[in-house]
Structures are given as C-alpha cells and as structure tokens.
Design a protein around this motif. Structure first.
Motif, PDB file in Angstrom:
ATOM      1  N   UNK A   1      28.201  42.449  33.983  1.00  0.00           N
ATOM      2  CA  UNK A   1      29.026  41.178  34.590  1.00  0.00           C
ATOM      3  C   UNK A   1      30.019  41.708  35.553  1.00  0.00           C
ATOM      4  N   UNK A   2      30.388  40.594  36.301  1.00  0.00           N
ATOM      5  CA  UNK A   2      31.727  40.655  37.108  1.00  0.00           C
ATOM      6  C   UNK A   2      32.631  39.641  36.222  1.00  0.00           C
ATOM      7  N   UNK A   3      33.893  40.053  36.361  1.00  0.00           N
ATOM      8  CA  UNK A   3      34.976  39.459  35.615  1.00  0.00           C
ATOM      9  C   UNK A   3      36.139  39.416  36.511  1.00  0.00           C
ATOM     10  N   UNK A   4      37.082  38.338  36.467  1.00  0.00           N
ATOM     11  CA  UNK A   4      38.287  38.082  36.872  1.00  0.00           C
ATOM     12  C   UNK A   4      39.337  37.715  35.712  1.00  0.00           C
ATOM     13  N   UNK A   5      40.445  38.122  35.563  1.00  0.00           N
ATOM     14  CA  UNK A   5      41.457  37.757  34.837  1.00  0.00           C
ATOM     15  C   UNK A   5      42.788  37.502  35.269  1.00  0.00           C
ATOM     16  N   UNK A   6      43.290  36.146  34.766  1.00  0.00           N
ATOM     17  CA  UNK A   6      44.527  35.889  35.381  1.00  0.00           C
ATOM     18  C   UNK A   6      45.587  36.417  34.326  1.00  0.00           C
ATOM     19  N   UNK A   7      46.714  36.900  34.960  1.00  0.00           N
ATOM     20  CA  UNK A   7      47.677  37.782  34.189  1.00  0.00           C
ATOM     21  C   UNK A   7      48.874  37.038  34.724  1.00  0.00           C
TER      22      UNK A   7
ATOM     23  N   UNK B   1      33.766  35.149  33.798  1.00  0.00           N
ATOM     24  CA  UNK B   1      32.887  36.041  33.918  1.00  0.00           C
ATOM     25  C   UNK B   1      31.554  35.398  34.775  1.00  0.00           C
ATOM     26  N   UNK B   2      31.070  36.416  35.315  1.00  0.00           N
ATOM     27  CA  UNK B   2      29.463  35.998  35.834  1.00  0.00           C
ATOM     28  C   UNK B   2      28.283  37.138  35.522  1.00  0.00           C
TER      29      UNK B   2
END
Length: 222
Positions: free
Chosen positions: A116-122, A176-177
C-alpha cells in the motif's frame, strides 16, 4: 486536528489525494508512480536523486528489518534538523512518541505486505522550547534488487519552528491506498541493480562537519 486515538483515524483512498498537498510530497509521489508504471512497486535501484531534486531534503529511504519495523538507509537534512542528529541507521520509530509507534508499525507492515501507499498526518509533542509543528509523512513501497518489497521511498514535511530537539510526533489521520497491478508477486531480480547504490558511511551526530548534501549514500542495497 482532533486526535481521539493515536493513529486510529483511517481514511479511504478517496481522501488520499487530498492529503498529498505539499509540493515535496507531490513530487515524490509523482516520481514513484512514474517509476512504478503498472508494477506493484519500483525497484530501489531505479531511484535517481535527480528525479526528486526539489524534494531531496525531505526524502528518505527505509529498509525493512523486521515485521512492522524499518530503519533509515538515506535521509534528507530536514529529518536531521528535526532530530538534532544524524538519523542514518536509526529506526523510523525514533521520530515518534511511544504511543504512536504501534499504529506506525501497523501502517509500515501494510505498506510492505499488501503493498500500500500511505500518508500520515503528524503533530509534534510540545513542551518548553518545543513550539507547535504539524507535518505529513508519505510511505511508498519499493523492491530490493532481489525483488522483495522491503524498501520504502518516503517523504516527511513539517511546518513550524523546530525549537529544542529532538522533535517527536503524534499520528493523526492515516490514509492508505492499496496498489493494484497485473504483476505477479513472485520476486524478480532487477536488471538495473547497480544504477544507484549506497556507500557505507559511519553514524555520527550532527555537528560543524555536517555541511553535506541533502541526501547522503549509505550502503550497497543488496
């Protein structure tokens, strides 16, 4: 951003693109997609730093060392600034507060295994000499030269004054994708394995000698 439970606010792919707003994140994401084509993931050796020149200070490469755990092999200067020290060889988890490490580990494992591709807000923890910082982390899977998905091309951007280091982060939203491809999951050796290799360098603290390029080379990626 309301943080009811560390890293538990999972959002669908319909919101994934909206999360990728910073120019550095957009450049790294677009470059990774161009390398991937219709494969599950590009090879680590396909990466040429010139392809993400404007994002180099925010970029990094991770190596999977255990389920849910990865260490830095290459890291841009933005991460060094946030930590106040060199991060090569350190676990990604060292950038996070203890309660954020489980959702980080779970996300990493999804990136490697689904993939998967993932981005996380921090958001950085606050305290004396530690003003507010918000950020985003992107994790994109890559293959080793042996064809295993055991590398990550990442990008971490933040907004705010660094203040007293090290700065460590809480996790807010995770998007996530899952990657769809016609490619079989059987490992295949990369014919361009020597295209962009890493040279062994010693781990050391940031100091007066730290005037070096934004992205450094570490070790042969075999």
């Amino acid at each position: 951003m309301k943080n009811l439970s560390e890293g538990q606010n999972i959002i669908p792919f319909s919101d994934y693109v909206q999360e990728v707003k910073h120019p550095a994140l957009q450049q790294v994401d677009a470059y990774w997609e161009a390398l991937r084509k219709n494969r599950l993931a590009p090879f680590r050796a396909d990466v040429d730093p010139r392809g993400i020149e404007k994002a180099l200070e925010y970029a990094f490469i991770l190596e999977r060392v255990a389920p849910g755990h990865a260490r830095f092999r290459i890291a841009g200067m933005h991460l060094v600034t946030l930590m106040g020290m060199e991060v090569r060889g350190m676990p990604l988890a060292t950038l996070f507060v203890p309660k954020a490490r489980k959702p980080l580990s779970d996300t990493l494992e999804q990136v490697f295994t689904e993939p998967e591709k993932a981005t996380l807000s921090l958001s950085a923890e606050r305290g004396i000499g530690k003003p507010p910082i918000d950020g985003q982390l992107m994790l994109l899977p890559m293959k080793s030269d042996l064809g295993e998905i055991s590398r990550v091309l990442g990008c971490l951007v933040s907004v705010g004054t660094t203040g007293r280091t090290p700065r460590r982060f809480h996790i807010g939203k995770i998007s996530r994708r899952r990657i769809i491809s016609d490619e079989k999951r059987n490992p295949a050796t990369n014919p361009n394995a020597l295209a962009f290799t890493e040279t062994q360098m010693p781990y050391k603290q940031k100091g007066p000698d730290a005037m070096h390029p934004a992205l450094r080379l570490v070790k042969s990626d075999t």
